[in-house]
Design an enzyme around this catalytic site. Structure first.
Site, PDB file in Angstrom:
ATOM      1  N   ARG A  22      21.662  32.510  47.135  1.00  0.00           N
ATOM      2  CA  ARG A  22      20.922  33.813  46.849  1.00  0.00           C
ATOM      3  C   ARG A  22      21.021  34.920  47.975  1.00  0.00           C
ATOM      4  NH1 ARG A  22      17.736  32.961  42.275  1.00  0.00           N
ATOM      5  NH2 ARG A  22      16.475  35.035  43.037  1.00  0.00           N
ATOM      6  N   HIS A  24      53.377  51.329  33.118  1.00  0.00           N
ATOM      7  CA  HIS A  24      52.864  52.470  33.069  1.00  0.00           C
ATOM      8  C   HIS A  24      52.205  52.744  34.455  1.00  0.00           C
ATOM      9  CE1 HIS A  24      53.747  52.528  28.550  1.00  0.00           C
ATOM     10  NE2 HIS A  24      53.088  51.290  28.718  1.00  0.00           N
ATOM     11  N   GLU A  49      37.027  37.660  45.567  1.00  0.00           N
ATOM     12  CA  GLU A  49      35.805  37.622  46.303  1.00  0.00           C
ATOM     13  C   GLU A  49      35.904  36.565  47.009  1.00  0.00           C
ATOM     14  OE1 GLU A  49      33.823  35.279  42.278  1.00  0.00           O
ATOM     15  OE2 GLU A  49      32.404  36.702  43.113  1.00  0.00           O
ATOM     16  N   LYS A  95      38.332  36.112  40.886  1.00  0.00           N
ATOM     17  CA  LYS A  95      38.100  34.941  41.837  1.00  0.00           C
ATOM     18  C   LYS A  95      38.795  35.199  43.073  1.00  0.00           C
ATOM     19  CE  LYS A  95      35.226  33.259  40.361  1.00  0.00           C
ATOM     20  NZ  LYS A  95      34.556  33.595  39.164  1.00  0.00           N
ATOM     21  N   GLU A 148      39.874  37.522  35.392  1.00  0.00           N
ATOM     22  CA  GLU A 148      38.867  36.376  35.969  1.00  0.00           C
ATOM     23  C   GLU A 148      39.615  35.959  37.301  1.00  0.00           C
ATOM     24  OE1 GLU A 148      36.131  35.952  36.282  1.00  0.00           O
ATOM     25  OE2 GLU A 148      35.742  33.832  36.886  1.00  0.00           O
ATOM     26  N   CYS A 156      17.508  37.808  47.193  1.00  0.00           N
ATOM     27  CA  CYS A 156      17.209  36.921  48.168  1.00  0.00           C
ATOM     28  C   CYS A 156      16.514  35.699  47.643  1.00  0.00           C
ATOM     29  CB  CYS A 156      16.082  37.822  48.899  1.00  0.00           C
ATOM     30  SG  CYS A 156      16.612  39.341  49.478  1.00  0.00           S
ATOM     31  N   ASN A 187      11.430  39.164  47.258  1.00  0.00           N
ATOM     32  CA  ASN A 187      12.696  39.445  46.648  1.00  0.00           C
ATOM     33  C   ASN A 187      12.608  40.534  45.634  1.00  0.00           C
ATOM     34  OD1 ASN A 187      15.278  39.013  45.313  1.00  0.00           O
ATOM     35  ND2 ASN A 187      14.559  37.527  44.155  1.00  0.00           N
ATOM     36  N   GLY A 188      13.156  41.612  45.772  1.00  0.00           N
ATOM     37  CA  GLY A 188      13.099  42.814  44.681  1.00  0.00           C
ATOM     38  C   GLY A 188      13.135  44.194  45.676  1.00  0.00           C
ATOM     39  N   LYS A 240      24.700  35.122  44.614  1.00  0.00           N
ATOM     40  CA  LYS A 240      24.980  34.567  43.365  1.00  0.00           C
ATOM     41  C   LYS A 240      24.636  35.362  42.134  1.00  0.00           C
ATOM     42  CE  LYS A 240      26.272  31.009  40.920  1.00  0.00           C
ATOM     43  NZ  LYS A 240      27.816  30.953  40.808  1.00  0.00           N
ATOM     44  N   TRP A 242      19.666  38.718  51.312  1.00  0.00           N
ATOM     45  CA  TRP A 242      20.753  39.414  50.766  1.00  0.00           C
ATOM     46  C   TRP A 242      20.479  40.843  50.994  1.00  0.00           C
ATOM     47  CZ3 TRP A 242      22.061  42.288  46.130  1.00  0.00           C
ATOM     48  CH2 TRP A 242      23.559  42.821  46.120  1.00  0.00           C
TER      49      TRP A 242
HETATM   50  C1  AGP Z   1      31.377  35.481  39.739  1.00  0.00           C
HETATM   51  O1  AGP Z   1      32.237  35.122  40.330  1.00  0.00           O
HETATM   52  C2  AGP Z   1      30.471  36.735  40.559  1.00  0.00           C
HETATM   53  N1  AGP Z   1      29.954  36.044  41.482  1.00  0.00           N
HETATM   54  C3  AGP Z   1      29.551  37.628  39.757  1.00  0.00           C
HETATM   55  O2  AGP Z   1      30.552  38.468  39.072  1.00  0.00           O
HETATM   56  C4  AGP Z   1      28.782  37.377  38.441  1.00  0.00           C
HETATM   57  O3  AGP Z   1      29.641  36.685  37.490  1.00  0.00           O
HETATM   58  C5  AGP Z   1      27.953  38.410  38.189  1.00  0.00           C
HETATM   59  O4  AGP Z   1      26.919  38.931  39.074  1.00  0.00           O
HETATM   60  C6  AGP Z   1      27.115  38.259  36.698  1.00  0.00           C
HETATM   61  O5  AGP Z   1      26.487  37.141  37.024  1.00  0.00           O
HETATM   62  P1  AGP Z   1      25.412  36.571  35.835  1.00  0.00           P
HETATM   63  O6  AGP Z   1      26.336  35.491  34.930  1.00  0.00           O
HETATM   64  O7  AGP Z   1      24.457  35.612  36.632  1.00  0.00           O
HETATM   65  O8  AGP Z   1      24.621  37.690  35.218  1.00  0.00           O
END
Ligand code: AGP
Length: 596
Positions: A27, A492, A476, A473, A469, A2, A97-98, A591, A71
């Site tokens: 966040r 396979h 998400e 992308k 990757e 958060c 936050n936590g 994030k 969040w």
């Molecule tokens: C990336 O697009 C994602 N949102 C997520 O996988 C991110 O890379 C992951 O949570 C790790 O984050 P960090 O690099 O801040 O540790």
């Protein structure tokens, strides 16, 4: 995770808090709220994003307050579960936050003592504990509250009859911005850049008393701590959208600069033999989550190719379960935010195992930076879009630099080879510029993905993780189910899933994998799957087997993940845009993930 913020000063707190929350929204954005001290303590909170909160909220006058953007982890997103939480007297409000791990036992005890709870969250116990312990001294009540709780927190408390905020931190980021006659406390510096660039990073176990004209930090034992502020180099403009439709697109386009900045200075250190590490390790272990994990996978190829050092890659969330089989590998933790709970836990475990640790992060003052032996900072600038883009390609730069550094230490690279590769690295911003110029072409090529339910991304060798990757992308931000696969693995099992409704994106550059990739693409074509191939400019053989091709400039194959990554970023961006998805704030994501 958060975002939290607190303000004390002469301005209208509502404006500062909302402005800060907008910047912290990456966040978490399922609910938000503020509590402001005017003639009394007023709270306004709701489900939904900050823009909705700002529109719906009445004017709340006052110069002291706290805010939160959520969040959800404990309790679904709702008005009731949104922060801030009030105590039973309505005098005190808390944002957090936590995770409070012992909240159920505490809740039961507090209810037995007469406290009335209004939410499903773990956080609410904090405000009731504060109420219980408050005897006229807010900081003393905070200290007592912290003794009762187990878990992690960055929290700020405000009270109607006090002219100060109190805050505490354990394993969640908290930074104080020092202004002139005003002070701000928040989850990160972007929330305060409009008012100050002087930051005091709060450490684990510390508490803070914040007034308009004074900030006092206390250590775990209650002893005041003297700390000099850090001058933050990020600017408000860095964290703005600057005319782009989305932060993600802006951040994709910032990659030439981000890469240039990340190399600047580091290449001199490389030349001087002082970059990142001093000794040749027997082995290397790269540990990370999500996109950073993909950068680690590319890193393995780079290190093994350049330095011939055995390298393993672990998901940070799995690292703790792995037996310690190697003799103190150099353990490299990649995390753009520096706050990912799983990666932090892995860093602590690596240190416990006696491994030398190196963090690669984009955030100065982040938790990981303080917990490892050495830090390499990527210089991507603030990344607001939830989907990592420029922080990924700058992590790749860190992997190239580390690979070359290890190559120097292990004498597997001669001076000429180092010079050649570093000059190609210096040219990388130009190559990326060429990919970015292809925007309209890429946008048209994504037509085959727009209405797909599933898609496959294929690559080989160093570009297998690039395509993992690419698939991440797409998943998400466009909500299309996408699988990254090593192209040789297709036959396979997954080949059974291919048909005319399942597009395949394939990376096919002219390296030693080229012939095999062409063969794999032909196998896909034989199953009628639409193929979007990413190849080298002017590749007519590839164009003959693919339905659509987009091209990247030819570079040294070991560097090819960089332009290819920018291409897959653009593919996912344009696909998500055509599908009308909320690109910068995908559902259910945040994030950085500060829970493990
Ligand atoms: C990336 O697009 C994602 N949102 C997520 O996988 C991110 O890379 C992951 O949570 C790790 O984050 P960090 O690099 O801040 O540790």
């Amino acid at each position: 995770m958060c975002g939290i913020i607190g303000y004390a000063g002469p301005r209208e707190a509502q404006e500062v808090l909302l402005d800060g929350l907008r910047r912290l929204e990456y966040r978490g954005y399922d609910s938000a709220g503020v509590a402001i001290v005017g003639s009394d303590l007023k709270v306004f909170k709701d489900k939904g994003e900050i823009s909705k909160l700002s529109t719906d909220m009445p004017r709340l006058a006052g110069h002291l307050g706290v805010g939160h953007t959520r969040w959800a982890t404990c309790g679904r997103p709702s008005q009731q579960n949104a922060h801030p939480f009030l105590d039973c007297t309505g005098q005190m409000a808390v944002v957090h936050n936590g995770i409070i791990e012992n909240h159920l036992a505490l809740r039961e005890k507090l209810i037995g003592e007469g406290h009335v709870f209004t939410s499903e969250t773990d956080t609410e116990v904090l405000v009731h504990l504060m109420e219980k312990h408050y005897k006229g001294d807010l900081h003393a009540a905070l200290k007592e509250t912290l003794k009762d709780i187990k878990g992690t927190y960055a929290m700020v408390v405000v009270r109607a009859d006090c002219d100060e905020l109190v805050a505490a931190r354990k394993e969640n980021p908290l930074v104080v911005g020092l202004g002139v006659g005003e002070n701000i406390v928040a989850s990160d510096v972007t929330a305060m850049l409009n008012y100050t660039n002087k930051a005091l990073y709060i450490m684990d176990g510390e508490t803070v008393v914040l007034r308009p004209d004074k900030v006092t930090i206390y250590d775990h034992d209650g002893v005041p701590v003297q700390r000099d502020p850090v001058v933050v180099t990020w600017t408000v403009d860095d964290a703005k959208r600057g005319g782009f439709e989305h932060y993600m697109l802006k951040e994709i386009f910032e990659q030439p600069t981000a890469i240039h900045n990340s190399l600047l200075g580091s290449l001199d250190e490389l030349e001087a033999g002082s970059l990142m590490i001093d000794h040749e390790p027997a082995s290397v272990k790269l540990v990370a989550c999500g996109t950073s994990y993909h950068a680690s996978m590319v890193g393995k190829y780079i290190i093994e190719a350049l330095a011939k050092i055995p390298t393993t890659v672990e998901l940070a969330s799995e690292y703790r379960y792995m037996p310690n089989t190697e003799e103190s590998p150099l353990t490299v933790l990649l995390t753009q935010s520096g706050e990912t709970a799983d990666t932090l836990a892995a860093a602590r475990e690596a240190r416990r195992r006696g491994c030398p640790t190196l963090a690669v992060t984009n955030v100065v003052g982040s938790t990981i930076a303080r917990e490892v032996d050495r830090v390499f900072y990527t210089k991507a600038g603030p990344e607001i879009g939830v989907a990592a883009t420029k922080t990924y390609t700058t992590q790749l730069m860190a992997m190239y630099l580390l690979g070359i550094r290890l190559g120097q230490l292990c004498h597997t690279m001669g001076r000429d080879e180092v010079r050649e590769l570093t000059s190609e690295l210096r040219a990388m911003p130009r190559y990326i510029g060429k990919v970015l110029d292809r925007g309209p072409e890429v946008e048209a090529a994504t037509e085959m993905l727009v209405s797909a339910r599933d898609a496959f991304y294929l690559g080989r060798n160093i570009n297998y993780p690039t395509m993992l990757e690419g698939a991440l992308k797409l998943k998400e931000i466009s909500y299309i189910h996408a699988e990254g696969y090593a192209a040789g693995e297709l036959k396979h099992g997954p080949l059974a899933l291919l048909d005319a409704s399942t597009p395949v994106v394939a990376a096919c550059i002219k390296d030693h994998t080229y012939a095999k990739m062409l063969a794999n693409i032909s196998e896909v074509a034989a199953r009628d799957s639409p193929i979007l191939a990413i190849g080298i400019e002017g590749d007519s053989d590839l164009a003959a087997v693919a339905d659509t091709t987009v091209s990247v400039p030819a570079v040294n194959p070991i560097l090819s993940p960089v332009p290819l990554t920018v291409m897959v970023q653009l593919i996912s961006y344009y696909t998500a845009r055509k599908r009308g998805c909320p690109i910068d704030k995908p559902r259910n994501l945040a994030k950085s993930v500060t829970v493990d």
